[in-house]
Design a protein around this motif. Structure first.
Motif, PDB file in Angstrom:
ATOM      1  N   ASN A  60       0.828  -1.210   0.000  1.00 45.71           N
ATOM      2  CA  ASN A  60       0.000   0.000   0.000  1.00 45.71           C
ATOM      3  C   ASN A  60       0.864   1.263   0.000  1.00 45.71           C
ATOM      4  OD1 ASN A  60      -2.473  -1.238  -0.088  1.00 45.71           O
ATOM      5  ND2 ASN A  60      -2.734  -1.269   2.132  1.00 45.71           N
ATOM      6  N   LEU A  61       1.923   1.234   0.764  1.00 43.75           N
ATOM      7  CA  LEU A  61       2.807   2.404   0.815  1.00 43.75           C
ATOM      8  C   LEU A  61       3.470   2.633  -0.542  1.00 43.75           C
ATOM      9  CD1 LEU A  61       4.140   4.634   2.482  1.00 43.75           C
ATOM     10  CD2 LEU A  61       5.943   2.998   3.032  1.00 43.75           C
ATOM     11  N   TRP A  62       4.019   1.575  -1.138  1.00 44.19           N
ATOM     12  CA  TRP A  62       4.708   1.732  -2.418  1.00 44.19           C
ATOM     13  C   TRP A  62       3.750   2.104  -3.543  1.00 44.19           C
ATOM     14  CZ3 TRP A  62       9.504   2.750  -2.247  1.00 44.19           C
ATOM     15  CH2 TRP A  62      10.298   2.221  -1.249  1.00 44.19           C
ATOM     16  N   THR A  63       2.575   1.496  -3.551  1.00 47.43           N
ATOM     17  CA  THR A  63       1.591   1.824  -4.583  1.00 47.43           C
ATOM     18  C   THR A  63       1.091   3.256  -4.407  1.00 47.43           C
ATOM     19  OG1 THR A  63       0.910  -0.487  -4.644  1.00 47.43           O
ATOM     20  CG2 THR A  63      -0.589   1.115  -5.623  1.00 47.43           C
ATOM     21  N   GLY A  64       0.848   3.663  -3.171  1.00 39.85           N
ATOM     22  CA  GLY A  64       0.399   5.036  -2.913  1.00 39.85           C
ATOM     23  C   GLY A  64       1.423   6.062  -3.339  1.00 39.85           C
ATOM     24  N   LEU A  65       2.691   5.802  -3.053  1.00 42.40           N
ATOM     25  CA  LEU A  65       3.745   6.736  -3.475  1.00 42.40           C
ATOM     26  C   LEU A  65       3.858   6.790  -4.993  1.00 42.40           C
ATOM     27  CD1 LEU A  65       6.465   5.987  -0.778  1.00 42.40           C
ATOM     28  CD2 LEU A  65       4.966   8.001  -0.953  1.00 42.40           C
ATOM     29  N   ALA A  66       3.704   5.635  -5.648  1.00 40.16           N
ATOM     30  CA  ALA A  66       3.745   5.623  -7.113  1.00 40.16           C
ATOM     31  C   ALA A  66       2.563   6.389  -7.697  1.00 40.16           C
ATOM     32  CB  ALA A  66       3.749   4.182  -7.610  1.00 40.16           C
ATOM     33  N   MET A  67       1.395   6.241  -7.087  1.00 41.02           N
ATOM     34  CA  MET A  67       0.218   6.979  -7.562  1.00 41.02           C
ATOM     35  C   MET A  67       0.394   8.480  -7.353  1.00 41.02           C
ATOM     36  SD  MET A  67      -2.795   4.453  -6.252  1.00 41.02           S
ATOM     37  CE  MET A  67      -4.170   5.319  -6.977  1.00 41.02           C
ATOM     38  N   LEU A  68       0.966   8.869  -6.234  1.00 40.09           N
ATOM     39  CA  LEU A  68       1.249  10.286  -5.997  1.00 40.09           C
ATOM     40  C   LEU A  68       2.213  10.830  -7.039  1.00 40.09           C
ATOM     41  CD1 LEU A  68       1.612  10.566  -2.126  1.00 40.09           C
ATOM     42  CD2 LEU A  68       0.019  11.820  -3.569  1.00 40.09           C
ATOM     43  N   ALA A  69       3.261  10.073  -7.333  1.00 43.28           N
ATOM     44  CA  ALA A  69       4.249  10.517  -8.321  1.00 43.28           C
ATOM     45  C   ALA A  69       3.603  10.666  -9.693  1.00 43.28           C
ATOM     46  CB  ALA A  69       5.412   9.533  -8.376  1.00 43.28           C
ATOM     47  N   LEU A  70       2.771   9.707 -10.085  1.00 43.02           N
ATOM     48  CA  LEU A  70       2.109   9.784 -11.388  1.00 43.02           C
ATOM     49  C   LEU A  70       1.141  10.970 -11.447  1.00 43.02           C
ATOM     50  CD1 LEU A  70       1.759   8.464 -14.160  1.00 43.02           C
ATOM     51  CD2 LEU A  70      -0.115   7.148 -13.173  1.00 43.02           C
ATOM     52  N   GLY A  71       0.377  11.166 -10.389  1.00 40.00           N
ATOM     53  CA  GLY A  71      -0.551  12.297 -10.356  1.00 40.00           C
ATOM     54  C   GLY A  71       0.170  13.631 -10.419  1.00 40.00           C
ATOM     55  N   LEU A  72       1.269  13.754  -9.686  1.00 40.97           N
ATOM     56  CA  LEU A  72       2.053  14.996  -9.739  1.00 40.97           C
ATOM     57  C   LEU A  72       2.682  15.194 -11.111  1.00 40.97           C
ATOM     58  CD1 LEU A  72       3.699  14.967  -6.211  1.00 40.97           C
ATOM     59  CD2 LEU A  72       1.847  16.436  -7.040  1.00 40.97           C
ATOM     60  N   PHE A  73       3.092  14.089 -11.739  1.00 41.57           N
ATOM     61  CA  PHE A  73       3.624  14.191 -13.100  1.00 41.57           C
ATOM     62  C   PHE A  73       2.593  14.792 -14.044  1.00 41.57           C
ATOM     63  CE2 PHE A  73       3.594  12.158 -17.309  1.00 41.57           C
ATOM     64  CZ  PHE A  73       4.750  12.708 -17.836  1.00 41.57           C
ATOM     65  N   PHE A  74       1.346  14.305 -13.990  1.00 44.10           N
ATOM     66  CA  PHE A  74       0.294  14.833 -14.863  1.00 44.10           C
ATOM     67  C   PHE A  74       0.021  16.310 -14.572  1.00 44.10           C
ATOM     68  CE2 PHE A  74      -0.778  10.480 -15.972  1.00 44.10           C
ATOM     69  CZ  PHE A  74      -1.190  10.615 -17.283  1.00 44.10           C
ATOM     70  N   LEU A  75      -0.007  16.687 -13.306  1.00 50.77           N
ATOM     71  CA  LEU A  75      -0.290  18.085 -12.966  1.00 50.77           C
ATOM     72  C   LEU A  75       0.866  19.008 -13.367  1.00 50.77           C
ATOM     73  CD1 LEU A  75      -2.055  17.591  -9.529  1.00 50.77           C
ATOM     74  CD2 LEU A  75      -3.094  18.057 -11.761  1.00 50.77           C
ATOM     75  N   ILE A  76       2.101  18.535 -13.217  1.00 53.05           N
ATOM     76  CA  ILE A  76       3.254  19.337 -13.649  1.00 53.05           C
ATOM     77  C   ILE A  76       3.271  19.457 -15.166  1.00 53.05           C
ATOM     78  CG2 ILE A  76       5.779  19.351 -13.772  1.00 53.05           C
ATOM     79  CD1 ILE A  76       5.737  18.169 -10.915  1.00 53.05           C
ATOM     80  N   TRP A  77       2.935  18.366 -15.845  1.00 47.35           N
ATOM     81  CA  TRP A  77       2.860  18.380 -17.303  1.00 47.35           C
ATOM     82  C   TRP A  77       1.812  19.390 -17.767  1.00 47.35           C
ATOM     83  CZ3 TRP A  77       0.383  13.833 -20.392  1.00 47.35           C
ATOM     84  CH2 TRP A  77       0.534  14.034 -21.759  1.00 47.35           C
ATOM     85  N   LEU A  78       0.687  19.433 -17.087  1.00 49.00           N
ATOM     86  CA  LEU A  78      -0.359  20.402 -17.415  1.00 49.00           C
ATOM     87  C   LEU A  78       0.139  21.827 -17.223  1.00 49.00           C
ATOM     88  CD1 LEU A  78      -3.397  20.985 -18.026  1.00 49.00           C
ATOM     89  CD2 LEU A  78      -3.744  20.905 -15.577  1.00 49.00           C
ATOM     90  N   LYS A  79       0.901  22.047 -16.156  1.00 49.11           N
ATOM     91  CA  LYS A  79       1.403  23.397 -15.861  1.00 49.11           C
ATOM     92  C   LYS A  79       2.454  23.834 -16.890  1.00 49.11           C
ATOM     93  CE  LYS A  79       1.456  26.787 -12.862  1.00 49.11           C
ATOM     94  NZ  LYS A  79       0.322  27.662 -12.722  1.00 49.11           N
ATOM     95  N   LEU A  80       3.332  22.892 -17.289  1.00 43.82           N
ATOM     96  CA  LEU A  80       4.405  23.243 -18.219  1.00 43.82           C
ATOM     97  C   LEU A  80       3.920  23.376 -19.658  1.00 43.82           C
ATOM     98  CD1 LEU A  80       7.303  21.005 -16.869  1.00 43.82           C
ATOM     99  CD2 LEU A  80       6.956  23.452 -16.525  1.00 43.82           C
ATOM    100  N   ARG A  81       2.944  22.571 -20.056  1.00 44.54           N
ATOM    101  CA  ARG A  81       2.427  22.618 -21.423  1.00 44.54           C
ATOM    102  C   ARG A  81       0.911  22.733 -21.395  1.00 44.54           C
ATOM    103  NH1 ARG A  81       5.592  22.034 -25.684  1.00 44.54           N
ATOM    104  NH2 ARG A  81       5.738  19.964 -26.482  1.00 44.54           N
ATOM    105  N   PRO A  82       0.390  23.933 -21.124  1.00 38.58           N
ATOM    106  CA  PRO A  82      -1.073  24.094 -21.036  1.00 38.58           C
ATOM    107  C   PRO A  82      -1.733  23.886 -22.398  1.00 38.58           C
ATOM    108  CG  PRO A  82       0.016  26.212 -20.870  1.00 38.58           C
ATOM    109  CD  PRO A  82       1.096  25.178 -20.896  1.00 38.58           C
ATOM    110  N   ALA A  83      -2.965  23.458 -22.345  1.00 36.16           N
ATOM    111  CA  ALA A  83      -3.736  23.240 -23.573  1.00 36.16           C
ATOM    112  C   ALA A  83      -4.127  24.586 -24.159  1.00 36.16           C
ATOM    113  CB  ALA A  83      -4.971  22.422 -23.273  1.00 36.16           C
ATOM    114  N   VAL A  84      -3.993  24.687 -25.457  1.00 34.89           N
ATOM    115  CA  VAL A  84      -4.406  25.905 -26.153  1.00 34.89           C
ATOM    116  C   VAL A  84      -5.455  25.529 -27.178  1.00 34.89           C
ATOM    117  CG1 VAL A  84      -2.701  27.773 -26.103  1.00 34.89           C
ATOM    118  CG2 VAL A  84      -2.120  25.655 -27.205  1.00 34.89           C
ATOM    119  N   ALA A  85      -6.484  26.313 -27.231  1.00 33.36           N
ATOM    120  CA  ALA A  85      -7.530  26.066 -28.215  1.00 33.36           C
ATOM    121  C   ALA A  85      -6.989  26.377 -29.598  1.00 33.36           C
ATOM    122  CB  ALA A  85      -8.739  26.944 -27.914  1.00 33.36           C
TER     123      ALA A  85
END
Length: 96
Positions: A60-85
Motif C-alpha cells: 500500500n505504501l509503495w503503490t500510494g507513493l507511485a500513484m502520488l508521483a504519477l498524479g504529480l507528473f500529470f499536474l506538472i505536465w499540465l502546468k508546463l504545457r497548457p492546452a491551447v484552443a
C-alpha cells in the motif's frame, strides 16, 4: 469592430477557457493524487499482521507513493504545457 466579430472573439475566449478547464490531464492527475494520498495513509498505518500477509512488503505504501508521483507528473505536465484552443483560420474574402 462589428457586433458579429465581437461575439466571435468572446466565444473563442470562452472556448479556450473551457479547453483548459476540462483538460484530461487535470482530471487524471487530480484523481491519482487523491487516491495516492488515501493509499499512502493506508500503507503508513498498516499493522504487522497486514505486512505479514504481504510477505513483509508494504504494498500500500509503495503503490500510494507511485500513484502520488504519477498524479504529480500529470499536474506538472499540465502546468508546463497548457492546452491551447486551436486558432481558427481567417475566412478568405471572395471577390464578386
Amino acid at each position: 469592430m462589428s457586433e458579429l466579430q465581437r461575439e466571435v472573439s468572446e466565444l473563442e475566449a470562452k472556448s479556450a477557457t473551457a479547453a483548459r478547464l476540462f483538460d484530461i490531464r487535470r482530471i487524471i492527475g487530480g484523481l491519482f493524487v487523491v487516491y495516492g494520498v488515501i493509499v499512502t495513509i493506508a500503507g503508513i498505518t498498516a499493522s504487522d499482521a497486514d505486512l505479514k500477509k504481504a510477505q513483509d512488503i508494504n504494498i500500500n505504501l509503495w503503490t500510494g507513493l507511485a500513484m502520488l508521483a504519477l498524479g504529480l507528473f500529470f499536474l506538472i505536465w499540465l502546468k508546463l504545457r497548457p492546452a491551447v484552443a486551436p486558432v481558427p483560420s481567417e475566412p478568405e474574402e471572395q471577390s464578386p
